[in-house]
Design a protein around this motif. Structure first.
Motif, short mmCIF file in Angstrom:
data_model
loop_
_atom_site.label_atom_id
_atom_site.label_comp_id
_atom_site.label_asym_id
_atom_site.label_seq_id
_atom_site.Cartn_x
_atom_site.Cartn_y
_atom_site.Cartn_z
N ARG A 10 0.84 -1.22 0.00
CA ARG A 10 0.00 0.00 0.00
C ARG A 10 0.86 1.25 0.00
N LEU A 11 1.98 1.21 0.74
CA LEU A 11 2.87 2.37 0.76
C LEU A 11 3.55 2.57 -0.60
N LEU A 132 -1.66 8.73 9.23
CA LEU A 132 -0.49 9.07 8.42
C LEU A 132 0.53 9.86 9.24
N THR A 136 4.26 8.42 9.96
CA THR A 136 5.44 9.21 9.60
C THR A 136 6.34 9.43 10.81
#
Length: 147
Positions: A10-11, A132, A136
């Protein structure tokens, strides 16, 4: 099987999408050279920064940042101002033309996301934004800890 395999895929898909968005966006704000929205945004978020700081924050090689800054300066979007604390150094500052181009680019990106997420519930957008941000921060912290 790797429990994070689906996340990795997915990333990767997200990275491909970000590249595509950058390419599409470049056609909608032709004054800004392709791929330099992020660099211009990072300079804009500071009240003036050194190229070395910009490279560290962006996670890029200083020579790559130097070329990007040179291009932004050549297009009149950024100017170098003498650093009052160090006469040998210069501080990067976004010009009025750079602010106008950033406003146009932000409008395009904002419109794209608004249309793409129009059918999302606001709570879903908030949850994605939070996830997200956490991802991160946690990946950055893990990378720093492994140095």
């Amino acid at each position: 099987m790797d429990p994070n395999g689906e996340l990795v895929e997915r990333l990767r898909a997200l990275v491909r999408l970000v590249r595509r968005i950058k390419q599409e966006g470049a056609g909608h704000h032709p004054v800004l050279p392709a791929g330099l929205v992020t660099t211009l945004t990072l300079i804009d978020r500071s009240t003036g920064c050194h190229a070395k700081e910009l490279a560290a924050h962006a996670g890029l090689d200083p020579s790559t940042v130097s070329r990007a800054v040179g291009t932004l300066v050549a297009h009149g979007l950024v100017r170098r101002r003498a650093d009052p604390a160090d006469g040998r150094a210069s501080v990067l500052v976004v010009t009025a033309a750079g602010h106008a181009v950033l406003a146009q680019a932000r409008g395009w990106y904002g419109d794209l996301l608004s249309r793409a997420l129009a059918h999302w519930d606001p709570a879903e957008v908030d949850a994605l934004t939070a996830a997200l941000g956490r991802l991160t921060a946690d990946v950055e912290a893990t990378l720093e800890a492994s140095r």
